[in-house]
Design an enzyme around this catalytic site. Structure first.
Site, short mmCIF file in Angstrom:
data_model
loop_
_atom_site.label_atom_id
_atom_site.label_comp_id
_atom_site.label_asym_id
_atom_site.label_seq_id
_atom_site.Cartn_x
_atom_site.Cartn_y
_atom_site.Cartn_z
CG ASP A 104 1.29 -10.81 -22.87
OD1 ASP A 104 0.25 -10.17 -23.06
OD2 ASP A 104 2.04 -10.61 -21.88
N GLY A 105 1.27 -14.30 -25.88
CA GLY A 105 1.80 -15.11 -26.98
C GLY A 105 0.92 -15.02 -28.21
#
Length: 86
Positions: free
Chosen positions: A44-45
């Site tokens: 996600d980052g």
């Protein structure tokens, strides 16, 4: 209609680096500045970093999970990527 020009951008994690090599070998690769679609490989980052980095490009960004956390990501699969991108 021709296949889209794809830019693969990968996180530094080993799984993401392996994935980008496999996907590039199968589907080719163009720089993000020339792509019709950007595929982010990581967690996600990395997806959020990719969205931020290419927001001004106005092209779709498709994420595939090759990281630790992937709530925002699609399942990583090599086959039928063009169909999924369409």
């Amino acid at each position: 209609m021709s296949d889209p020009r794809i830019a693969f951008v990968a996180a530094t994690a080993p799984a993401a680096q392996t994935a980008v090599k496999r996907l590039t070998a199968k589907y080719g690769q163009v720089p993000p500045e020339q792509a019709d679609v950007i595929v982010a490989l990581g967690g996600d980052g990395h997806m959020l970093e990719t969205l931020h980095a290419y927001l001004d490009r106005d092209v779709p960004i498709y994420g595939m999970n090759r990281g630790t956390v992937g709530f925002l990501m699609n399942e990583y699969r090599i086959p039928n990527l063009l169909k999924r991108l369409a």
